[in-house]
Design a protein around this motif. Structure first.
Motif, PDB file in Angstrom:
ATOM      1  N   SER A 152      -5.718   6.514  -7.396  1.00 30.81           N
ATOM      2  CA  SER A 152      -4.280   7.061  -7.292  1.00 30.81           C
ATOM      3  C   SER A 152      -4.141   7.940  -5.909  1.00 30.81           C
ATOM      4  O   SER A 152      -3.151   8.132  -5.333  1.00 30.81           O
ATOM      5  CB  SER A 152      -4.465   8.237  -8.532  1.00 30.81           C
ATOM      6  OG  SER A 152      -4.465   7.779  -9.700  1.00 30.81           O
ATOM      7  N   ARG A 153      -5.284   8.530  -5.397  1.00 31.04           N
ATOM      8  CA  ARG A 153      -5.416   9.078  -4.094  1.00 31.04           C
ATOM      9  C   ARG A 153      -4.920   8.114  -2.970  1.00 31.04           C
ATOM     10  O   ARG A 153      -4.307   8.510  -2.003  1.00 31.04           O
ATOM     11  CB  ARG A 153      -6.720   9.830  -3.914  1.00 31.04           C
ATOM     12  CG  ARG A 153      -6.914  10.906  -4.663  1.00 31.04           C
ATOM     13  CD  ARG A 153      -8.199  11.689  -4.173  1.00 31.04           C
ATOM     14  NE  ARG A 153      -8.416  12.893  -5.015  1.00 31.04           N
ATOM     15  CZ  ARG A 153      -9.252  13.829  -4.868  1.00 31.04           C
ATOM     16  NH1 ARG A 153      -9.950  13.652  -3.789  1.00 31.04           N
ATOM     17  NH2 ARG A 153      -9.596  14.946  -5.661  1.00 31.04           N
ATOM     18  N   LEU A 154      -5.504   6.849  -3.155  1.00 28.32           N
ATOM     19  CA  LEU A 154      -5.189   5.852  -2.290  1.00 28.32           C
ATOM     20  C   LEU A 154      -3.637   5.632  -2.012  1.00 28.32           C
ATOM     21  O   LEU A 154      -2.909   5.443  -1.074  1.00 28.32           O
ATOM     22  CB  LEU A 154      -5.799   4.553  -2.331  1.00 28.32           C
ATOM     23  CG  LEU A 154      -7.431   4.663  -2.069  1.00 28.32           C
ATOM     24  CD1 LEU A 154      -7.993   3.374  -2.495  1.00 28.32           C
ATOM     25  CD2 LEU A 154      -7.604   4.766  -0.484  1.00 28.32           C
ATOM     26  N   THR A 183      -4.051   3.379 -11.484  1.00 30.13           N
ATOM     27  CA  THR A 183      -3.240   4.255 -10.560  1.00 30.13           C
ATOM     28  C   THR A 183      -2.079   5.301 -11.159  1.00 30.13           C
ATOM     29  O   THR A 183      -1.411   4.895 -11.894  1.00 30.13           O
ATOM     30  CB  THR A 183      -2.343   3.522  -9.315  1.00 30.13           C
ATOM     31  OG1 THR A 183      -3.207   2.713  -8.621  1.00 30.13           O
ATOM     32  CG2 THR A 183      -1.852   4.453  -8.342  1.00 30.13           C
ATOM     33  N   HIS A 184      -2.417   6.642 -11.201  1.00 30.81           N
ATOM     34  CA  HIS A 184      -1.735   7.488 -11.992  1.00 30.81           C
ATOM     35  C   HIS A 184      -1.198   8.622 -10.955  1.00 30.81           C
ATOM     36  O   HIS A 184      -2.074   9.379 -10.376  1.00 30.81           O
ATOM     37  CB  HIS A 184      -2.421   8.369 -13.087  1.00 30.81           C
ATOM     38  CG  HIS A 184      -3.246   7.027 -13.757  1.00 30.81           C
ATOM     39  ND1 HIS A 184      -2.404   6.265 -14.806  1.00 30.81           N
ATOM     40  CD2 HIS A 184      -4.512   6.888 -13.959  1.00 30.81           C
ATOM     41  CE1 HIS A 184      -3.324   5.455 -15.377  1.00 30.81           C
ATOM     42  NE2 HIS A 184      -4.430   5.919 -14.873  1.00 30.81           N
ATOM     43  N   PHE A 185       0.114   8.766 -10.671  1.00 30.59           N
ATOM     44  CA  PHE A 185       0.551   9.509 -10.011  1.00 30.59           C
ATOM     45  C   PHE A 185       1.032  10.847 -10.610  1.00 30.59           C
ATOM     46  O   PHE A 185       1.200  10.860 -11.960  1.00 30.59           O
ATOM     47  CB  PHE A 185       2.041   9.145  -9.444  1.00 30.59           C
ATOM     48  CG  PHE A 185       2.085   7.989  -8.321  1.00 30.59           C
ATOM     49  CD1 PHE A 185       1.430   8.176  -7.068  1.00 30.59           C
ATOM     50  CD2 PHE A 185       2.280   6.637  -8.650  1.00 30.59           C
ATOM     51  CE1 PHE A 185       1.193   7.218  -6.362  1.00 30.59           C
ATOM     52  CE2 PHE A 185       2.213   5.424  -7.913  1.00 30.59           C
ATOM     53  CZ  PHE A 185       1.688   5.861  -6.626  1.00 30.59           C
ATOM     54  N   GLU A 215       0.010   0.442   0.220  1.00 28.05           N
ATOM     55  CA  GLU A 215       0.629  -0.670  -0.631  1.00 28.05           C
ATOM     56  C   GLU A 215      -0.397  -0.989  -1.728  1.00 28.05           C
ATOM     57  O   GLU A 215      -1.530  -0.941  -1.711  1.00 28.05           O
ATOM     58  CB  GLU A 215       1.063  -1.695   0.277  1.00 28.05           C
ATOM     59  CG  GLU A 215       1.760  -1.382   1.287  1.00 28.05           C
ATOM     60  CD  GLU A 215       3.384  -0.949   0.965  1.00 28.05           C
ATOM     61  OE1 GLU A 215       3.686  -1.267  -0.259  1.00 28.05           O
ATOM     62  OE2 GLU A 215       4.053  -0.215   1.694  1.00 28.05           O
ATOM     63  N   ALA A 216       0.178  -1.324  -2.724  1.00 31.76           N
ATOM     64  CA  ALA A 216      -0.662  -1.853  -3.937  1.00 31.76           C
ATOM     65  C   ALA A 216      -1.330  -2.945  -3.563  1.00 31.76           C
ATOM     66  O   ALA A 216      -2.531  -2.967  -4.141  1.00 31.76           O
ATOM     67  CB  ALA A 216       0.629  -2.501  -5.099  1.00 31.76           C
ATOM     68  N   MET A 217      -1.250  -4.005  -2.639  1.00 27.77           N
ATOM     69  CA  MET A 217      -1.934  -5.016  -2.347  1.00 27.77           C
ATOM     70  C   MET A 217      -3.151  -4.523  -1.470  1.00 27.77           C
ATOM     71  O   MET A 217      -4.540  -4.888  -1.691  1.00 27.77           O
ATOM     72  CB  MET A 217      -1.305  -6.123  -1.391  1.00 27.77           C
ATOM     73  CG  MET A 217      -0.269  -6.887  -2.159  1.00 27.77           C
ATOM     74  SD  MET A 217      -1.265  -8.275  -3.432  1.00 27.77           S
ATOM     75  CE  MET A 217      -2.210  -8.935  -2.164  1.00 27.77           C
ATOM     76  N   GLU A 218      -3.123  -3.319  -0.727  1.00 30.68           N
ATOM     77  CA  GLU A 218      -3.985  -2.597  -0.058  1.00 30.68           C
ATOM     78  C   GLU A 218      -5.073  -1.914  -1.032  1.00 30.68           C
ATOM     79  O   GLU A 218      -6.391  -1.984  -0.792  1.00 30.68           O
ATOM     80  CB  GLU A 218      -3.397  -1.742   0.960  1.00 30.68           C
ATOM     81  CG  GLU A 218      -2.627  -2.617   2.093  1.00 30.68           C
ATOM     82  CD  GLU A 218      -2.078  -1.515   2.949  1.00 30.68           C
ATOM     83  OE1 GLU A 218      -1.977  -1.777   4.174  1.00 30.68           O
ATOM     84  OE2 GLU A 218      -1.553  -0.392   2.499  1.00 30.68           O
ATOM     85  N   VAL A 219      -4.478  -1.404  -2.009  1.00 29.96           N
ATOM     86  CA  VAL A 219      -5.173  -0.670  -2.952  1.00 29.96           C
ATOM     87  C   VAL A 219      -6.099  -1.738  -3.702  1.00 29.96           C
ATOM     88  O   VAL A 219      -7.412  -1.632  -3.816  1.00 29.96           O
ATOM     89  CB  VAL A 219      -4.270   0.172  -4.009  1.00 29.96           C
ATOM     90  CG1 VAL A 219      -5.465   0.776  -5.220  1.00 29.96           C
ATOM     91  CG2 VAL A 219      -3.775   1.331  -3.215  1.00 29.96           C
ATOM     92  N   ALA A 228     -13.557   4.511  -4.688  1.00 26.93           N
ATOM     93  CA  ALA A 228     -12.995   3.759  -5.610  1.00 26.93           C
ATOM     94  C   ALA A 228     -14.066   2.642  -6.371  1.00 26.93           C
ATOM     95  O   ALA A 228     -13.548   1.907  -6.894  1.00 26.93           O
ATOM     96  CB  ALA A 228     -11.673   3.097  -5.653  1.00 26.93           C
ATOM     97  N   MET A 229     -15.373   2.750  -5.917  1.00 27.28           N
ATOM     98  CA  MET A 229     -16.030   1.910  -6.293  1.00 27.28           C
ATOM     99  C   MET A 229     -16.656   2.072  -7.900  1.00 27.28           C
ATOM    100  O   MET A 229     -16.615   3.462  -8.251  1.00 27.28           O
ATOM    101  CB  MET A 229     -17.555   1.879  -5.486  1.00 27.28           C
ATOM    102  CG  MET A 229     -17.150   1.342  -4.113  1.00 27.28           C
ATOM    103  SD  MET A 229     -18.759   1.622  -2.916  1.00 27.28           S
ATOM    104  CE  MET A 229     -19.966   0.506  -4.155  1.00 27.28           C
TER     105      MET A 229
END
Length: 292
Positions: free
Chosen positions: A252-254, A280-282, A260-264, A155-156
């Motif tokens: 999105s894959r993460l 982030t798109h599910f 969790e959102a904080m981890e992403v 995700a860089m």
């Protein structure tokens, strides 16, 4: 004046916007993380008729007219917002650091009229596009194939990838080991360094790369990455996909893996949860299996 509350307007009434922009470019811009980008905005402002006006005469209505003109010229909302942000900082700097205490900031008068940013992109890899993309990249040759895999796994941002150095990798056996599982990104868009964990696929991608004598992991510049990616997509028959969309795909894959959102946010480097949501798109198809 006897009470000591008189504020002189002399300097604000004798300094043109063009002159103030020159001073800003000399005193303020060099301290910015990307001064060359800001210099471009300054040159754009100096080319405007408004630049010949003295600071004290510039009002909110002038900003409203500028916004309307830029929109009619087809300029994007984010570009206009960045231009206004620079001018706003210039007026605040003139008022607080250049002794022009009487100066009003005209940009603050049009807060409600600033152009709204468009809805964030939600383009993700669909169906067999990932396989087609990698097959096309392999046929294209060079680094673009590993770069695509790396972008999806980490995700860089494009610039962060191009700036990678082997010395920023770390693992159980110390810096530059072949089993590095953490990468330091010392310079980011937000100005805050971050460390990101590396997946086994990311590690495998690194292990397959040759070591460059200059210490950089990749040889391609950001613009070269985008150009090669466009050619790969065209050859694969994939439309509407940009290299930056791979960052959306990765975020999105993460989330789909249960982060969790904080981890992403810690991995992607986003400052706010709103930006994480924007990236982030599910896919509804991937969520069906989690329903009763």
């Amino acid at each position: 004046m006897d009470r000591g509350v008189f504020v002189s307007r002399a300097e604000a009434e004798n300094t043109t916007l063009a002159e103030a922009l020159d001073r800003y470019l000399t005193e303020v811009t060099p301290g910015k993380r990307r001064p060359e980008n800001e210099a471009g905005f300054i040159r754009r402002w100096q080319a405007q008729p408004l630049a010949r006006r003295v600071l004290a005469t510039i009002r909110g209505k002038d900003m409203a007219a500028y916004i309307q003109q830029r929109q009619s010229d087809g300029v994007g909302a984010n570009t206009i917002r960045l231009e206004l942000a620079l001018l706003s900082h210039l007026f605040n700097t003139a008022r607080t650091a250049w002794g022009m205490e009487s100066l009003a900031n005209p940009v603050e008068a049009v807060k409600g009229q600033r152009p709204k940013l468009p809805q964030g992109r939600d383009r993700r890899l669909r169906d067999d596009e990932c396989a087609r993309l990698l097959t096309s990249a392999q046929a294209y040759g060079g680094e673009i194939g590993p770069l695509i895999t790396w972008a999806i796994e980490t995700a860089m941002r494009r610039g962060e990838i191009a700036a990678m150095r082997w010395e920023h990798l770390d693992g159980p056996s110390g810096p530059q080991c072949r089993q590095a599982r953490v990468l330091l990104i010392p310079e980011t868009k937000t100005g805050t360094p971050r460390r990101i964990p590396l997946s086994t696929a990311a590690v495998a991608t690194l292990n397959a790369l040759p070591r460059r004598p200059d210490g950089h992991v990749w040889s391609m510049r950001p613009d070269s990455i985008s150009q090669a990616f466009e050619r790969v997509c065209k050859a694969a028959g994939i439309e509407g996909l940009t290299f930056h969309d791979l960052r959306h795909e990765a975020a999105s894959r993460l989330s789909e893996k249960g982060f969790e959102a904080m981890e992403v946010a810690a991995i992607t480097g986003h400052k706010t949860m709103q930006m994480v949501k924007r990236y982030t798109h599910f896919r509804a198809e991937d969520l069906v299996g989690r329903l009763d």
